[in-house]
Write a protein that holds these residues in place. Sequence first.
Motif, PDB file in Angstrom:
ATOM      1  N   UNK A 115       0.897  -1.284  -0.243  1.00  0.00           N
ATOM      2  CA  UNK A 115       0.092   0.077   0.046  1.00  0.00           C
ATOM      3  C   UNK A 115       0.924   1.193   0.274  1.00  0.00           C
ATOM      4  N   UNK A 116       1.932   1.368   0.788  1.00  0.00           N
ATOM      5  CA  UNK A 116       2.932   1.986   0.985  1.00  0.00           C
ATOM      6  C   UNK A 116       3.716   2.322  -0.793  1.00  0.00           C
ATOM      7  N   UNK A 117       4.030   1.272  -1.339  1.00  0.00           N
ATOM      8  CA  UNK A 117       4.945   1.433  -2.217  1.00  0.00           C
ATOM      9  C   UNK A 117       3.580   2.454  -3.557  1.00  0.00           C
ATOM     10  N   UNK A 118       2.882   1.859  -3.366  1.00  0.00           N
ATOM     11  CA  UNK A 118       1.570   2.121  -4.245  1.00  0.00           C
ATOM     12  C   UNK A 118       0.944   3.800  -4.703  1.00  0.00           C
ATOM     13  N   UNK A 119       0.962   4.148  -3.202  1.00  0.00           N
ATOM     14  CA  UNK A 119       0.508   5.335  -2.580  1.00  0.00           C
ATOM     15  C   UNK A 119       1.532   6.210  -3.538  1.00  0.00           C
ATOM     16  N   UNK A 120       3.798   5.483  -3.271  1.00  0.00           N
ATOM     17  CA  UNK A 120       4.483   6.887  -3.395  1.00  0.00           C
ATOM     18  C   UNK A 120       4.890   6.247  -4.878  1.00  0.00           C
ATOM     19  N   UNK A 121       4.050   5.323  -5.303  1.00  0.00           N
ATOM     20  CA  UNK A 121       4.849   5.224  -7.067  1.00  0.00           C
ATOM     21  C   UNK A 121       5.630   6.464  -7.856  1.00  0.00           C
ATOM     22  N   UNK A 122       4.414   7.312  -8.215  1.00  0.00           N
ATOM     23  CA  UNK A 122       5.040   8.524  -8.642  1.00  0.00           C
ATOM     24  C   UNK A 122       6.246   9.469  -8.850  1.00  0.00           C
ATOM     25  N   UNK A 165      -4.590  -6.087  -3.315  1.00  0.00           N
ATOM     26  CA  UNK A 165      -5.346  -5.682  -4.489  1.00  0.00           C
ATOM     27  C   UNK A 165      -6.317  -4.629  -4.187  1.00  0.00           C
ATOM     28  N   UNK A 166      -6.864  -4.582  -3.169  1.00  0.00           N
ATOM     29  CA  UNK A 166      -7.604  -3.632  -2.390  1.00  0.00           C
ATOM     30  C   UNK A 166      -7.000  -1.982  -2.292  1.00  0.00           C
ATOM     31  N   UNK A 167      -5.955  -1.802  -2.285  1.00  0.00           N
ATOM     32  CA  UNK A 167      -5.153  -0.434  -2.180  1.00  0.00           C
ATOM     33  C   UNK A 167      -5.657  -0.348  -3.956  1.00  0.00           C
ATOM     34  N   UNK A 168      -6.142  -0.535  -4.274  1.00  0.00           N
ATOM     35  CA  UNK A 168      -6.180  -0.262  -6.220  1.00  0.00           C
ATOM     36  C   UNK A 168      -6.866   0.247  -6.679  1.00  0.00           C
ATOM     37  N   UNK A 169      -7.888   1.163  -7.128  1.00  0.00           N
ATOM     38  CA  UNK A 169      -8.674   1.901  -7.734  1.00  0.00           C
ATOM     39  C   UNK A 169      -8.128   2.014  -9.105  1.00  0.00           C
ATOM     40  N   UNK A 170      -8.538   1.153 -10.469  1.00  0.00           N
ATOM     41  CA  UNK A 170      -8.475   1.572 -11.295  1.00  0.00           C
ATOM     42  C   UNK A 170      -9.691   3.060 -11.815  1.00  0.00           C
ATOM     43  N   UNK A 171      -9.007   3.622 -12.342  1.00  0.00           N
ATOM     44  CA  UNK A 171     -10.457   4.738 -12.958  1.00  0.00           C
ATOM     45  C   UNK A 171      -9.363   6.104 -13.184  1.00  0.00           C
ATOM     46  N   UNK A 172      -9.714   6.552 -14.275  1.00  0.00           N
ATOM     47  CA  UNK A 172      -9.691   7.417 -14.510  1.00  0.00           C
ATOM     48  C   UNK A 172      -8.886   8.939 -13.097  1.00  0.00           C
ATOM     49  N   UNK A 179     -11.169  -7.250  -5.212  1.00  0.00           N
ATOM     50  CA  UNK A 179     -11.240  -6.646  -5.842  1.00  0.00           C
ATOM     51  C   UNK A 179     -12.597  -5.600  -7.270  1.00  0.00           C
ATOM     52  N   UNK A 180     -13.205  -4.939  -6.274  1.00  0.00           N
ATOM     53  CA  UNK A 180     -13.978  -4.263  -6.742  1.00  0.00           C
ATOM     54  C   UNK A 180     -13.768  -2.470  -7.228  1.00  0.00           C
ATOM     55  N   UNK A 181     -12.631  -2.712  -6.715  1.00  0.00           N
ATOM     56  CA  UNK A 181     -11.336  -1.313  -7.587  1.00  0.00           C
ATOM     57  C   UNK A 181     -10.539  -1.751  -8.846  1.00  0.00           C
ATOM     58  N   UNK A 182     -10.230  -2.903  -9.322  1.00  0.00           N
ATOM     59  CA  UNK A 182      -9.942  -3.655  -9.707  1.00  0.00           C
ATOM     60  C   UNK A 182     -10.376  -3.845 -11.234  1.00  0.00           C
ATOM     61  N   UNK A 239     -13.790   2.358 -18.052  1.00  0.00           N
ATOM     62  CA  UNK A 239     -11.830   2.568 -18.372  1.00  0.00           C
ATOM     63  C   UNK A 239     -11.143   1.612 -18.687  1.00  0.00           C
ATOM     64  N   UNK A 240     -11.890   0.395 -17.116  1.00  0.00           N
ATOM     65  CA  UNK A 240     -11.182  -0.878 -17.345  1.00  0.00           C
ATOM     66  C   UNK A 240     -11.137  -1.584 -18.335  1.00  0.00           C
ATOM     67  N   UNK A 241     -11.791  -1.255 -18.642  1.00  0.00           N
ATOM     68  CA  UNK A 241     -12.523  -1.883 -19.590  1.00  0.00           C
ATOM     69  C   UNK A 241     -11.092  -1.775 -21.135  1.00  0.00           C
ATOM     70  N   UNK A 242     -10.993  -0.622 -21.129  1.00  0.00           N
ATOM     71  CA  UNK A 242      -9.641  -0.178 -22.364  1.00  0.00           C
ATOM     72  C   UNK A 242      -8.315  -0.479 -21.499  1.00  0.00           C
ATOM     73  N   UNK A 243      -7.976  -0.096 -20.337  1.00  0.00           N
ATOM     74  CA  UNK A 243      -6.664  -0.261 -19.798  1.00  0.00           C
ATOM     75  C   UNK A 243      -6.513  -1.955 -20.009  1.00  0.00           C
TER      76      UNK A 243
END
Length: 292
Positions: free
Chosen positions: A105-112, A140-147, A187-190, A201-205
Motif C-alpha cells: 500500500x505504501x509503495x503504490x501510494x508513492x509510486x509516482x 489489490x484492494x488498495x488499487x482503484x482503477x479509474x481515470x 477486487x471492486x477497485x480493479x 476505463x478498466x475494459x480499455x486499460x
Amino acid sequence: DDDDDDDDDEAQAAATQEIQDETEMDLVNLRRTIYLTIQSSMQSDEAAHKLLKLQTKPGQERELLRMIIECGIQEKTYMKYYGVLAERFCKLKKEHSEIFDELFAQYYATVHRLETNKLRNVAKMFAHLLHTDAMQWTCLEYIHLNEDETTSSSRIFIKILFQEVSEFIGLPRLKERLEDKFMQQYFEGILPRDNPRNTRFAINFFTSIGLGGLTEGLREHLKNLPKMIMAQKQQESSSSASSSSSSSDSDTSSTSSDSDSDSSSSSSSSSSSSSSASSSGKSPPAKKSRRD
C-alpha cells in the motif's frame, strides 16, 4: 560509609539508566548490516538464514523487510533473487506477509516518486509474491482503477504487475482468481462496476495491455446495464403505483364508510320521523250507520 553507599547508588542508577539515541545510529547500522548480508550471500536461502540470525529488536522486522525491497529496486534489472528472499520471509511467519501487505500500500501510494527502472523492479517483486501466494491477494484492494484515482506511474505499475502475474500463472487462472466470489470485495477497485465510466476505463486499460480476457465479466455487465436500469425504473414505478393505488383504495373505503354512515343516519332519522308522525296523527272518524 554513607559516602560509599551514595557512590554505589549513583553507580547502580547510572548502570540501569537507559540511553536513548536520537541520532538513529542503531537504525543506520541495522540497514548497513542487512545490506552487506544480502550482497554477500550467493543464494536467497543463504541470505534468509543469515538475516534470521541477526539479533533484531522488536519492531525492526518491518525495517528488515523494507530493506529487502529497497535492495531489490536498486538493481538495474529485476533479479529473482530478491523476490525469492521476500517469499521465504512471507512463508516463514504470517506477520511478515501482513507487513508486506502494508508495504504494498505504501509503495503504490508513492509510486509516482520512483524512477521507471525502480518502478518496474518493485512491481515485479510484488508480482512474484502474488503468483507464489506468499502474500494475500487482498492487497489489490488498495488499487482503484479509474481515470481520477490513477496516474501514469500507477498505471505502469498495475500494467507490469498483472502482466508479470499472467506470465507465470496464465491468463485463465488469473481470471479465475479475480472472479472468486469470496474475494470480490477486494477486487471492486480493479474491476469496477459502480460507474459505467469507470467500467469502460478498466475494459480499455486491460485490453490495451493484452489482458482483455479479464474483462469479459465487465463487458457483460456493461451490456446488461441498460436493461438493469429499465427494470429498476419499472420496479420503482410499479411500487409507486401500488402505493398510490393502496392510498386511493383507503380513501375510497373511508369515503364509502362515511357515505354508508350518512345513509344509515338519514334512514334512521326518516324512520323515527315517520314513527313520530304516525303516533301524533289522529285516525279519521267512523261513518254513522243510516237508520231506516
